[in-house]
Motif scaffolding. Structure first.
Motif, PDB file in Angstrom:
ATOM      1  N   ASN A 152       0.837  -1.198   0.000  1.00 45.08           N
ATOM      2  CA  ASN A 152       0.000   0.000   0.000  1.00 45.08           C
ATOM      3  C   ASN A 152       0.870   1.246   0.000  1.00 45.08           C
ATOM      4  N   VAL A 153       0.619   2.140  -0.944  1.00 47.93           N
ATOM      5  CA  VAL A 153       1.430   3.342  -1.101  1.00 47.93           C
ATOM      6  C   VAL A 153       1.376   4.249   0.127  1.00 47.93           C
ATOM      7  N   ARG A 154       0.314   4.148   0.927  1.00 46.41           N
ATOM      8  CA  ARG A 154       0.188   4.989   2.126  1.00 46.41           C
ATOM      9  C   ARG A 154       1.322   4.743   3.113  1.00 46.41           C
ATOM     10  N   TYR A 155       1.885   3.538   3.100  1.00 51.82           N
ATOM     11  CA  TYR A 155       2.937   3.199   4.055  1.00 51.82           C
ATOM     12  C   TYR A 155       4.346   3.291   3.451  1.00 51.82           C
ATOM     13  N   ALA A 156       4.435   3.540   2.147  1.00 49.50           N
ATOM     14  CA  ALA A 156       5.719   3.457   1.444  1.00 49.50           C
ATOM     15  C   ALA A 156       6.765   4.404   2.016  1.00 49.50           C
ATOM     16  N   ALA A 157       6.393   5.654   2.286  1.00 48.66           N
ATOM     17  CA  ALA A 157       7.373   6.640   2.749  1.00 48.66           C
ATOM     18  C   ALA A 157       7.986   6.230   4.085  1.00 48.66           C
ATOM     19  N   GLU A 158       7.151   5.788   5.036  1.00 52.84           N
ATOM     20  CA  GLU A 158       7.672   5.409   6.346  1.00 52.84           C
ATOM     21  C   GLU A 158       8.485   4.120   6.276  1.00 52.84           C
ATOM     22  N   ILE A 159       8.096   3.212   5.397  1.00 52.92           N
ATOM     23  CA  ILE A 159       8.862   1.971   5.245  1.00 52.92           C
ATOM     24  C   ILE A 159      10.259   2.269   4.706  1.00 52.92           C
ATOM     25  N   LYS A 160      10.352   3.278   3.818  1.00 55.64           N
ATOM     26  CA  LYS A 160      11.647   3.634   3.221  1.00 55.64           C
ATOM     27  C   LYS A 160      12.522   4.463   4.152  1.00 55.64           C
ATOM     28  N   THR A 161      11.912   5.218   5.051  1.00 58.04           N
ATOM     29  CA  THR A 161      12.684   6.166   5.859  1.00 58.04           C
ATOM     30  C   THR A 161      12.863   5.744   7.319  1.00 58.04           C
ATOM     31  N   THR A 162      12.273   4.619   7.712  1.00 59.11           N
ATOM     32  CA  THR A 162      12.410   4.144   9.091  1.00 59.11           C
ATOM     33  C   THR A 162      12.720   2.653   9.081  1.00 59.11           C
ATOM     34  N   HIS A 163      12.886   2.110  10.286  1.00 59.82           N
ATOM     35  CA  HIS A 163      13.149   0.672  10.422  1.00 59.82           C
ATOM     36  C   HIS A 163      11.888  -0.109  10.776  1.00 59.82           C
ATOM     37  N   VAL A 164      10.719   0.505  10.519  1.00 63.51           N
ATOM     38  CA  VAL A 164       9.477  -0.188  10.851  1.00 63.51           C
ATOM     39  C   VAL A 164       9.322  -1.477  10.048  1.00 63.51           C
ATOM     40  N   SER A 165       9.939  -1.520   8.853  1.00 63.68           N
ATOM     41  CA  SER A 165       9.840  -2.733   8.034  1.00 63.68           C
ATOM     42  C   SER A 165      10.486  -3.922   8.740  1.00 63.68           C
ATOM     43  N   ASP A 166      11.574  -3.674   9.514  1.00 63.38           N
ATOM     44  CA  ASP A 166      12.224  -4.762  10.256  1.00 63.38           C
ATOM     45  C   ASP A 166      11.276  -5.329  11.312  1.00 63.38           C
ATOM     46  N   ILE A 167      10.559  -4.430  11.995  1.00 62.84           N
ATOM     47  CA  ILE A 167       9.584  -4.866  13.003  1.00 62.84           C
ATOM     48  C   ILE A 167       8.504  -5.719  12.352  1.00 62.84           C
ATOM     49  N   LEU A 168       7.977  -5.221  11.221  1.00 69.67           N
ATOM     50  CA  LEU A 168       6.890  -5.923  10.536  1.00 69.67           C
ATOM     51  C   LEU A 168       7.343  -7.288  10.022  1.00 69.67           C
ATOM     52  N   ILE A 169       8.563  -7.354   9.500  1.00 69.32           N
ATOM     53  CA  ILE A 169       9.086  -8.631   8.993  1.00 69.32           C
ATOM     54  C   ILE A 169       9.255  -9.621  10.140  1.00 69.32           C
ATOM     55  N   ASP A 170       9.779  -9.130  11.290  1.00 70.72           N
ATOM     56  CA  ASP A 170       9.921 -10.010  12.465  1.00 70.72           C
ATOM     57  C   ASP A 170       8.556 -10.526  12.917  1.00 70.72           C
ATOM     58  N   LYS A 171       7.569  -9.620  12.955  1.00 72.32           N
ATOM     59  CA  LYS A 171       6.218 -10.018  13.361  1.00 72.32           C
ATOM     60  C   LYS A 171       5.637 -11.023  12.367  1.00 72.32           C
ATOM     61  N   TYR A 172       5.906 -10.821  11.087  1.00 73.84           N
ATOM     62  CA  TYR A 172       5.424 -11.744  10.057  1.00 73.84           C
ATOM     63  C   TYR A 172       6.032 -13.127  10.256  1.00 73.84           C
ATOM     64  N   GLN A 173       7.341 -13.168  10.519  1.00 79.20           N
ATOM     65  CA  GLN A 173       8.013 -14.458  10.713  1.00 79.20           C
ATOM     66  C   GLN A 173       7.495 -15.159  11.960  1.00 79.20           C
ATOM     67  N   GLU A 174       7.221 -14.394  13.031  1.00 80.34           N
ATOM     68  CA  GLU A 174       6.635 -14.981  14.237  1.00 80.34           C
ATOM     69  C   GLU A 174       5.266 -15.582  13.933  1.00 80.34           C
ATOM     70  N   SER A 175       4.493 -14.856  13.124  1.00 82.89           N
ATOM     71  CA  SER A 175       3.159 -15.332  12.758  1.00 82.89           C
ATOM     72  C   SER A 175       3.240 -16.616  11.941  1.00 82.89           C
ATOM     73  N   VAL A 176       4.184 -16.661  10.994  1.00 82.48           N
ATOM     74  CA  VAL A 176       4.354 -17.857  10.154  1.00 82.48           C
ATOM     75  C   VAL A 176       4.837 -19.039  10.998  1.00 82.48           C
ATOM     76  N   ASP A 177       5.736 -18.772  11.942  1.00 83.97           N
ATOM     77  CA  ASP A 177       6.212 -19.848  12.833  1.00 83.97           C
ATOM     78  C   ASP A 177       5.049 -20.420  13.644  1.00 83.97           C
ATOM     79  N   SER A 178       4.193 -19.546  14.157  1.00 80.74           N
ATOM     80  CA  SER A 178       3.012 -19.996  14.903  1.00 80.74           C
ATOM     81  C   SER A 178       2.097 -20.819  14.005  1.00 80.74           C
ATOM     82  N   LEU A 179       1.922 -20.371  12.769  1.00 78.08           N
ATOM     83  CA  LEU A 179       1.102 -21.099  11.797  1.00 78.08           C
ATOM     84  C   LEU A 179       1.662 -22.488  11.543  1.00 78.08           C
TER      85      LEU A 179
END
Length: 604
Positions: A217-244
């Motif tokens: 979603n383009v609404r999140y693109a600027a913050e994903i490019k300029t912060t480390h929030v993508s690392d948090i989201l990727i970690d959360k995604y991997q935790e979710s997949v591990d639980s799955l």
């Protein structure tokens, strides 16, 4: 709210056939096609069995090659006609009607959304049902139809083949049915475990979809490019997949025994038992080779179709779990959003007397003993801190909610008696959380299709008023430029301020008597904001206007200013009168003025 009652308790078949009736209602042409499809499937299965028997009989009885060719051609010809009919149905007619159904049911539900009372959206129970119904609506109905047709088809094939087997060998049907019943038990347990897996992993799946949506979603693109929030989201995604994976592994272990049982009875009893029994009958000359071959084919085909029919029952039960939510929305009866009551064709006078309103029964009142009058042509401003009740008041004026106490009257008619749709036609509203739609500029302004040359001229006129005409004219497609590049690469991306001017232009393009502007210029710089507000007040001299604002400097020219605090008006008067009062309004105004002057000095 949730006053609408849930559907009466029905069994899975009743619920599914209720959906089937809905599919046939929208696609009546499917009925004869489905009947032909089922007949063709049953005839094709019988023809296959009879072909084996006939061919072997002719060969073993010393028949001629011509007789063999003739029999094969006749039987295969019948089967080919049936197969062609099935292919035509599955690959042409059914996809066409599926699209017709989806279009009609989605349109029906989109229109149904307009009937949903606004208060329902604040109710988590309702919203869960509502979102599930909309999410499933595209495919659930036709999948139910397909499941029922497959069930009827496999039952008809089983009956046809079962009748043939009973005629030729009664004991054989007992062997096949016994293996089918045991196999069915295993399959049913497997279906339950699959459903349990889906339920237990629903949260992980939804979270994965959320992460996926966030990254594209383009609404999140600027913050994903300029912060480390993508690392948090990727970690959360991997935790979710591990639980799955963990939940899937645990349930898959429980599936293994039932898979073994299913395969053992399929291979040993259904197939092995059939071969042994018929082989023994052949060896003892109780049956001939032609009966042996055709009976094996009929028995195994019967077993497969019977198992498919019985497993379909489990699928129907799964469908039934969602059908209640779907029909709950279909049968929803609104409390407020009804196209009935006194029609309003103009607004002369609005009056609120001792109005009380709260969102929840146990909650606090957000509108508290509020009274005021608004006459045609008046320009008023409602100001106050966030959470004071300003936007809720606007929603009450739009008849989105019912009052707990007090009354609202329009032209001396109580709101309770007024048709809400006719009321809103006389109001042009800019909401604080306004939306821009992926349609053309002209459609975003008119909020409907462009139907005439006069409509185009109106769009040009209001664009000139808000200062966007030159830019829009410079675009290749002009007012027909799409206001998004998401679905049209030739679309145009607009700034926040430009979008807000488009939204303000909507008000000028309407024929409403009352303009309601909830923070209409929040995305504009102070100079542009002042220009737009003056334009609104000066251009719409014959209109009644309510402006909600945080920047008090933009409403100094209104006829009257209402300061709202904790759901009621604490100060009322003109700008000068409120400054002389030296109360909360004066404090807010002077504080904002000082901050603005300080910022301006820093910029200079």
């Amino acid at each position: 709210m949730m006053k609408n009652k849930s559907p009466k308790k029905q069994n899975a078949f009743a619920k599914n056939f209720k959906v089937l009736k809905l599919v046939f209602k929208f696609c009546p042409g499917l009925i004869p096609l489905a009947v032909i499809y089922i007949i063709c499937a049953a005839l094709s299965s019988l023809a296959r069995v009879y072909l084996i028997k006939e061919a072997i009989t002719i060969v073993l009885s010393g028949g001629t090659f011509e007789q063999l060719i003739t029999s094969v051609v006749y039987i295969l010809g019948l089967e080919l006609i049936c197969i062609f009919g099935n292919v035509l149905y599955e690959d042409f007619f059914e996809p066409r009607y599926r699209n017709i159904y989806i279009k009609k049911i989605q349109t029906y539900l989109f229109l149904k959304v307009r009937e949903i009372d606004m208060l329902e959206y604040d109710n988590p129970e309702f919203y869960s049902k509502f979102s599930r119904a909309l999410r499933d609506s595209q495919w659930r109905g036709f999948r139910v139809y397909r499941t029922i047709i497959d069930f009827i088809k496999t039952i008809c094939i089983s009956l046809a083949l079962g009748t043939y087997i009973i005629i030729t060998d009664t004991l054989l049907i007992v062997i096949v049915l016994l293996s089918s019943i045991v196999g069915l038990f295993a399959v049913n347990q497997l279906h339950k475990l699959w459903y349990r897996l889906w339920r237990e992993t629903e949260l992980e799946h939804r979270f994965s979809w959320y992460i996926n949506r966030t990254f594209y979603n383009v609404r999140y693109a600027a913050e994903i490019k300029t912060t480390h929030v993508s690392d948090i989201l990727i970690d959360k995604y991997q935790e979710s997949v591990d639980s799955l994976e963990n939940k899937t592994r645990k349930i898959n272990k429980k599936m293994v025994p039932y898979q073994v049982i299913s395969n053992v009875f399929d291979k040993l009893l259904a197939q092995g038992g059939t071969y042994i029994y018929l082989g023994y009958r052949l060896m003892t000359e109780a049956i001939k080779v032609d009966a042996f071959s055709s009976s094996i084919n009929a028995a195994l085909s019967f077993y497969n179709n019977f198992m498919q029919a019985m497993s379909t029952i489990t699928t129907l039960q799964e469908h039934a779990r969602y059908i209640d939510d779907f029909f709950w929305v279909i049968n929803y009866t609104p409390t407020i959003e009804k196209n009935e009551g006194v029609e309003i064709d103009h607004i002369e006078h609005l009056k609120l007397e001792n109005v009380y309103f709260k969102y929840y029964e146990k909650g606090d009142y957000v509108i508290n003993d509020l009274s005021f009058e608004l006459k045609k042509g008046q320009k008023i401003a409602i100001v106050g801190h966030n959470g004071s009740g300003k936007t809720t008041l606007i929603k009450l004026l739009l008849k989105f909610y019912q009052l707990q106490k007090g009354s609202i009257c329009i032209n001396d008619i109580n709101y309770e008696e007024v048709n809400p749709f006719s009321l809103r036609k006389n109001m042009a509203v800019v909401f604080q959380d306004y939306q821009i739609y992926a349609v053309s500029i002209a459609e975003n302004i008119l909020m409907r299709k462009v139907e005439s040359k006069e409509d185009e001229e109106k769009v040009y006129e209001v664009l000139a008023k808000v200062g966007l005409l030159d830019k829009i004219k410079s675009l290749k497609d002009g007012i027909y430029t799409q206001m998004s590049r998401e679905f049209d690469e030739s679309g145009e991306a607009f700034s926040g301020g430009e979008k807000q001017k488009i939204v303000v232009a909507r008000v000028f393009a309407s024929n409403a008597d009352l303009y309601i502007l909830d923070e209409p210029t929040a995305s504009l710089d102070p100079l542009a904001e002042e220009q737009i507000n003056k334009l609104i007040l000066n251009t719409a001299f014959d209109k009644t206007i309510i402006i909600i604002a945080h920047r008090l400097s933009t409403v100094v020219d209104t006829d009257k200013i209402y300061l709202m605090k904790q759901g009621h008006f604490t100060e009322v008067g003109t700008h000068e009168e409120l400054l002389e009062l030296n109360g909360d309004y004066a404090l807010m105004f002077n504080t904002q003025k000082q901050l603005y002057e300080t910022n301006k000095e820093n910029q200079d």
